[in-house]
Write a protein that holds these residues in place. Structure first.
Motif, PDB file in Angstrom:
ATOM      1  N   GLN A  13     -10.785   4.182  -1.480  1.00  0.00           N
ATOM      2  CA  GLN A  13     -10.343   4.984  -0.337  1.00  0.00           C
ATOM      3  C   GLN A  13     -10.787   6.443  -0.416  1.00  0.00           C
ATOM      4  N   LEU A  22       0.844  -1.192   0.000  1.00  0.00           N
ATOM      5  CA  LEU A  22       0.000   0.000   0.000  1.00  0.00           C
ATOM      6  C   LEU A  22       0.878   1.241   0.000  1.00  0.00           C
ATOM      7  N   SER A  66      -0.452  -3.935   2.996  1.00  0.00           N
ATOM      8  CA  SER A  66      -0.274  -4.724   1.777  1.00  0.00           C
ATOM      9  C   SER A  66      -1.600  -5.283   1.281  1.00  0.00           C
ATOM     10  N   ILE A  67      -1.581  -5.697   0.017  1.00  0.00           N
ATOM     11  CA  ILE A  67      -2.688  -6.465  -0.558  1.00  0.00           C
ATOM     12  C   ILE A  67      -2.095  -7.787  -1.019  1.00  0.00           C
ATOM     13  N   ASN A  75      -6.589   1.099 -11.267  1.00  0.00           N
ATOM     14  CA  ASN A  75      -7.651   0.636 -10.363  1.00  0.00           C
ATOM     15  C   ASN A  75      -8.811  -0.035 -11.105  1.00  0.00           C
ATOM     16  N   ASP A 124     -10.318  -0.316  -5.087  1.00  0.00           N
ATOM     17  CA  ASP A 124      -9.691   0.782  -4.344  1.00  0.00           C
ATOM     18  C   ASP A 124     -10.633   1.979  -4.147  1.00  0.00           C
ATOM     19  N   TYR A 152      -8.873   4.886   4.748  1.00  0.00           N
ATOM     20  CA  TYR A 152      -9.134   3.462   4.978  1.00  0.00           C
ATOM     21  C   TYR A 152     -10.424   3.257   5.777  1.00  0.00           C
ATOM     22  N   LYS A 163      -6.760  -7.092   1.923  1.00  0.00           N
ATOM     23  CA  LYS A 163      -6.142  -5.786   2.108  1.00  0.00           C
ATOM     24  C   LYS A 163      -5.886  -5.630   3.595  1.00  0.00           C
ATOM     25  N   HIS A 164      -4.618  -5.605   3.960  1.00  0.00           N
ATOM     26  CA  HIS A 164      -4.224  -5.516   5.375  1.00  0.00           C
ATOM     27  C   HIS A 164      -3.666  -4.120   5.601  1.00  0.00           C
ATOM     28  N   VAL A 165      -4.440  -3.281   6.267  1.00  0.00           N
ATOM     29  CA  VAL A 165      -4.069  -1.878   6.463  1.00  0.00           C
ATOM     30  C   VAL A 165      -3.441  -1.716   7.847  1.00  0.00           C
TER      31      VAL A 165
END
Length: 322
Positions: A222, A25, A31-32, A206, A220, A75, A48-50
């Motif tokens: 956001q 990210l 990451s994705i 995207n 995406d 996010y 998707k790990h924010v």
């Protein structure tokens, strides 16, 4: 509980394995990744790990507290979009289904359908008219669907470059006529009669395509929020066309988009006259283009997207608004 166990529990899988890193990210916020799974109806999922606690240096040096807060909110907005709005999308505006979301050690996990598995395996850096048609149709139907829709929980004003969120870049802008007109440009866009929900980051990267390029899904969300459809349109065109192509095919892009918008409004809002929306938004095309141009010139004055076509549109808008 570790991350893999958490994901496995959320989607009720019996086995999970990391397959690949799809992307890091922006600015190191997580990451994705793609995971293969067993014991549930999917063969694979995308996670998707924010990592909201990880503040890293911004690649262009805009590493301010404001920048960090904007990221964190983005996010939160995306999670809210998947929770409360995404189910309203239909086959005219495909998006990956959100399978689960949760907080994990202060971070956010969004678990989504793997678009590769449902017919959208292509990621493209260059496109022809088939793919452009697919993207413009997606945007037009998306904007038609959410016309006059409330934006609670999303950005009140969508896109990541609008004036309220970019005081640093405005301060850095050396083009004084553009700087002096920035507020008027912003007001003109925000005071439009017809607003929708805009994707807010509708660049080519995207969109994920079917093998034949005729169908597309967007990812995406956001920077999703309120605005005129022209914001997404100009950003998409600028993301995949050269300066010469932007100028040469401007009328074609607008024709494709507005013919689809007319069909979409007729479908979703039969009570509205599409020609009213089209007339207003057509008049805001150059204004939206100039608004993004204003951001770019303050953010990265040497950016490749700053060209004579953008300058020409910008000059005409400045004259018009003065």
């Amino acid at each position: 509980m570790d991350l893999l166990s958490k994901i496995k529990a959320l989607i009720h899988a019996t086995h999970i394995e990391e397959v690949e890193m799809i992307q890091q990210l922006w600015s190191g916020y997580g990451s994705i990744k793609r995971y293969s799974v067993e014991g549930c109806e999917m063969k694979s999922v995308v996670v998707k790990h924010v990592q909201l606690s990880s503040q890293k240096n911004h690649p262009r040096g805009w590493n301010t507290n404001l920048s960090h807060l904007r990221k964190v909110k983005s996010y939160e907005v995306e999670t809210y979009w998947y929770q409360h709005y995404s189910h309203l999308c239909d086959d005219n505006m495909t998006i990956p289904k959100c399978l689960a979301f949760d907080e994990f050690n202060g971070d956010v996990l969004i678990i989504m359908e793997d678009l590769d598995q449902i017919g959208f395996p292509e990621r493209l850096h260059q496109v022809g008219w088939t793919e452009i048609n697919a993207c413009l149709k997606w945007l037009a139907y998306f904007h038609a669907k959410f016309l006059n829709h409330q934006t609670e929980g999303l950005w009140e004003i969508g896109t990541y470059w609008h004036l309220d969120t970019r005081p640093d870049e405005l301060e850095a802008l050396e083009d004084l006529p553009l700087k002096n007109t920035a507020e008027k440009i912003d007001q003109t866009l925000n005071q439009a009669k017809y607003k929708t929900i805009v994707h807010g980051d509708a660049k080519l990267a995207n969109f994920c395509f079917s093998a034949d390029g005729k169908n597309v899904s967007a990812i995406d969300f956001q920077y999703i929020g309120g605005g005129v459809g022209m914001k997404d349109l100009i950003y998409f065109i600028g993301s995949c066309m050269s300066e010469e192509e932007c100028e040469k095919y401007e009328a074609d892009f607008l024709d494709i988009y507005f013919s689809n918008l007319k069909e979409g409004i007729t479908l979703y809002h039969p009570e509205l006259d599409p020609s009213e929306v089209i007339k207003e938004w057509k008049g805001l095309f150059k204004v939206a283009w100039t608004d993004f141009h204003r951001f770019l010139k303050g953010w990265s004055p040497g950016h490749w997207k700053i060209n004579s076509y953008s300058e020409k549109l910008s000059q005409s808008v400045i004259q018009q608004l003065q």
